[in-house]
Design a protein around this motif. Sequence first.
Motif, PDB file in Angstrom:
ATOM      1  N   ALA A 415     -33.761  21.585  13.276  1.00  0.00           N
ATOM      2  CA  ALA A 415     -32.855  22.025  14.335  1.00  0.00           C
ATOM      3  C   ALA A 415     -32.668  20.946  15.391  1.00  0.00           C
ATOM      4  O   ALA A 415     -31.597  20.828  15.992  1.00  0.00           O
ATOM      5  CB  ALA A 415     -33.390  23.302  14.978  1.00  0.00           C
ATOM      6  N   THR A 416     -33.704  20.168  15.634  1.00  0.00           N
ATOM      7  CA  THR A 416     -33.658  19.178  16.705  1.00  0.00           C
ATOM      8  C   THR A 416     -32.890  17.926  16.292  1.00  0.00           C
ATOM      9  O   THR A 416     -32.176  17.330  17.102  1.00  0.00           O
ATOM     10  CB  THR A 416     -35.098  18.807  17.124  1.00  0.00           C
ATOM     11  N   THR A 483     -37.313  24.624  26.917  1.00  0.00           N
ATOM     12  CA  THR A 483     -36.098  24.929  26.149  1.00  0.00           C
ATOM     13  C   THR A 483     -35.963  24.092  24.886  1.00  0.00           C
ATOM     14  O   THR A 483     -35.543  24.612  23.836  1.00  0.00           O
ATOM     15  CB  THR A 483     -34.850  24.767  27.031  1.00  0.00           C
ATOM     16  N   PRO A 484     -36.290  22.781  24.900  1.00  0.00           N
ATOM     17  CA  PRO A 484     -36.153  22.014  23.648  1.00  0.00           C
ATOM     18  C   PRO A 484     -36.994  22.556  22.491  1.00  0.00           C
ATOM     19  O   PRO A 484     -36.717  22.245  21.335  1.00  0.00           O
ATOM     20  CB  PRO A 484     -36.620  20.601  24.050  1.00  0.00           C
ATOM     21  N   GLY A 574     -31.743  21.098  23.911  1.00  0.00           N
ATOM     22  CA  GLY A 574     -32.345  21.558  25.161  1.00  0.00           C
ATOM     23  C   GLY A 574     -32.526  20.455  26.163  1.00  0.00           C
ATOM     24  O   GLY A 574     -32.693  20.716  27.360  1.00  0.00           O
ATOM     25  N   SER A 575     -32.484  19.195  25.704  1.00  0.00           N
ATOM     26  CA  SER A 575     -32.640  18.044  26.600  1.00  0.00           C
ATOM     27  C   SER A 575     -32.186  16.791  25.879  1.00  0.00           C
ATOM     28  O   SER A 575     -32.648  16.530  24.755  1.00  0.00           O
ATOM     29  CB  SER A 575     -34.100  17.888  27.031  1.00  0.00           C
ATOM     30  N   PRO A 576     -31.322  15.983  26.495  1.00  0.00           N
ATOM     31  CA  PRO A 576     -30.955  14.706  25.865  1.00  0.00           C
ATOM     32  C   PRO A 576     -32.144  13.775  25.673  1.00  0.00           C
ATOM     33  O   PRO A 576     -32.092  12.872  24.838  1.00  0.00           O
ATOM     34  CB  PRO A 576     -29.931  14.110  26.848  1.00  0.00           C
ATOM     35  N   GLY A 577     -33.213  13.982  26.440  1.00  0.00           N
ATOM     36  CA  GLY A 577     -34.397  13.159  26.275  1.00  0.00           C
ATOM     37  C   GLY A 577     -35.172  13.476  25.013  1.00  0.00           C
ATOM     38  O   GLY A 577     -35.993  12.676  24.571  1.00  0.00           O
ATOM     39  N   SER A 579     -33.433  15.332  22.078  1.00  0.00           N
ATOM     40  CA  SER A 579     -32.401  15.044  21.064  1.00  0.00           C
ATOM     41  C   SER A 579     -31.060  15.025  21.769  1.00  0.00           C
ATOM     42  O   SER A 579     -30.735  15.940  22.528  1.00  0.00           O
ATOM     43  CB  SER A 579     -32.414  16.085  19.949  1.00  0.00           C
ATOM     44  N   SER A 580     -30.280  13.993  21.526  1.00  0.00           N
ATOM     45  CA  SER A 580     -29.053  13.796  22.292  1.00  0.00           C
ATOM     46  C   SER A 580     -27.804  13.694  21.448  1.00  0.00           C
ATOM     47  O   SER A 580     -26.700  13.834  21.972  1.00  0.00           O
ATOM     48  CB  SER A 580     -29.173  12.521  23.137  1.00  0.00           C
TER      49      SER A 580
END
Length: 856
Positions: A415-416, A483-484, A574-577, A579-580
């Motif tokens: 998913a990530t 969230t990630p 959940g965060s670009p840090g 997965s972006s």
Amino acid sequence: MVRKLSFILFLFYVSSSITAQQRTGNIVEYFGKEKVTAIEEGKLMHVFKEALMLHVRSMRFNSSTFPEDPVFSKILMNSEYDPNEGDVFDVDFTGEPMVWKSISVDTTNSFNDRDLLSSYVCLKYKSNTEKNVLFDASGHSLVLINGMPHEGDHYDYGWNLIPVTLKKGWNMFVLKVGRFPRIRARLIEPKTDVQFTTRDLTIPTILIDEPIEFKAAIRVINATNDWLKGYTIKAHWLGKEVYTDLPNIPPMSIRKLPFSLGALGSNKETGAYELKLNLFSKDKIDLDEKRIPLLGKSKHSHHKRTFISDIDGSLQYYSVAPSSNDTLANGALFLSVHGASVEAVNQANAYKQKDWGNLIAPTNRRPFGYAWEDLGRLDALEVLSDAKRIYQPDPQKIYLTGHSMGGHGSWYLGATYPDHFAAIAPCAGYPDLLLYRDMFLKRLSNMSEEQLNAFGITPKLLKRMQLEPQLNPVETLIERAGTPSRTLELIRNYLQQGVYILHGEKDNVVPTYIARDMRERLGKFHPDFTYYEYPDGTHWYGDHSVDWPPIFNLFKNRLIPKQNDIDDMEFFTGSPGVSSKSHFVTIHQQEIPFEVSSFKFTKGEEIYDLKTENVSMIEIDFSALDNLKNHLVIDNDTLAVEGNDAFLLKKVDNNWEKVASPSLKEKGPHRNGGFKDVFKNNVLFVYATKGTDEENDWYYNRARFDAETMWYRANGSVDVIRDVDFSLSKYPDRNVVLYGNKTNNAAWNTLMKNSPIQVKNNEVDFNGKKLPGQQWGMYFIVPRNDSNLASVGVVTATGVKGMKAAYMNHYLVNGTTFPDVLLFDDEVLLNGTSAVKCAGFFGNDWSVENGDFEWK
């Protein structure tokens, strides 16, 4: 609402998982397999046979970001506290007194009692002199030694050794019991102050047909009060000698250090080799010698490879089931992630070799590790990158699978990073830790009172565990940092992959209804998934639990699409840090940090259409596409497409505008927070030396404690240095964890002069809001201003109370949630996360003004 994962529930998961897999005798490496049967490091000095035990069943089951710890709180805040048999510590939630009681070892010199679950053990030793010894214990998650915290041996590996200076008179060791109701402890007089220990070696397979430099790792004990500088390891085997210069090793510490074996040379025989290791001082004095067996094999058989991690400079390994086709070129690559307690080497050994691809099994940094999140996620990515370099696979034929905790890893990593894999195959897996937690509550609800008591759970406590926690706004924001990890929030990312779900029909560890739930969820939108329940299969039913031919048949018929062939694509993060991007579209910044962000891309006849949610900066790389369209419609704005370069867009006053390039000084995929993000990029620990003796001792021990935890949980090897030894030029572009404050850490002004948060003795200055007192503690992360990549994480306090409130290092535990900033006082030791005073995220420009903060 996100709910909490309790310690006992996780214990229950581990116990059940191990039992199920041990029955097969297959890919599990038993806890006791690496127990030390003789004391190689010195002479047995004392075995602890009598102790005090305190059962604390009144502990609430809340998030482990700040776990409540009334026992350590009392000991940390009251250095005179000295429990004795019969002393009442407190009353529990039923009104019953919690009493320190005597406990003795059994015939194996183990404290072994069911009540040890959720308990503390107090050991005392009277020394006639001050002396340096090694504390050797297992079965505990943490220990306070004369008031200083140290890492435990949660999994009962028998690896943990802690150099300790015994003071003259009574010394006290307070152990928090780990996952099993068993504790062992003894003191060892070291044979020499500086030596090797072969507990926890990392050794590669010697590949006779590869001309590469082999690397291994061994731990070096420094039981002196001085720094070890200029030391060298000599590796001698097959008639050649290879020298490795070692980094500095702090006083009273043990560090696992990589060393070189060099290349194999002309000898190309399979079989056993002997490696002789010698440890030399700066003055070339030979201090210790070890002889270690090596195994020579062909690269075309199952083997182990090692590599230096960019996270912390440590040596990691992964295992390989290579293709059965010795001449395979541009074949497939299978990433297989293991379950809880399983070694990567045993994971790979569970697979037969495939003629059309190579299979690799990363470690997750340890057999339990990080559930393939946090540092486990980064380990999987590092291994995937290294394997691609070696095997040069077809870039369209990359696949992901795993079993149990590795089934979770397959759901989570798939998913990530949906564009990394053509197909995924979770086996006996759970998609989200919180969904798994709900399963345990349901399972506990169906147990008898006698069964619950076996886990130290009363019916009244079970009811407390089942209550939905009422979170205050600060707690809600803290949980948003997780969230990630909310895999189900990213579920539509599976549209980019084929999915094969394999589960035993009668799995009682990860119950089959979890797999059926995922079948129902995917069935509502996913056109390409297969579901199979193995008849009468439990959690483990032999090699087909992982090496199931229909999985690999599905893999054969799935490819990662070429970028120009993609007409529709959805992506959630959940965060670009963390997965972006997916393929040619990258989310650089969010509007609301650590809420789900997404885009939906469609290639029309004349235009590209891009719809976004919670995105403030996004990039499209048109160089990946042929037949360019004339316009891009993003949300409600139409922009002309010119050329085939990267197209960077920023939302300004709710309208999208093209901008030249992202500012690396702002948040983005390269550096985005929260606090856990500091533990990568060859992280360096810098501790204070300019304070009082108590401050200096505490901050040094805190840095050493975190380094111990990185070693135990993550097979890590972190550089720990004094503040006076730090300089920007000597340690460029490295992440730094700074221990101390502006008053006592000499590196503070160098690294923190532009920080909107300043901390000194007796005061926090929070962007102009001043908080007096010596009770404050903080964790926060800011950019390192001399670098476009590196970050600084700060573990700080305004005084003694704040230092001790910040003793816990749960930012190195998976499943915990840490935003950019946390402010707390000593109340957190008693009341946990609910007592945190402020939490939040800086803005995309790393400012407080544009950030998102909650105060209590």
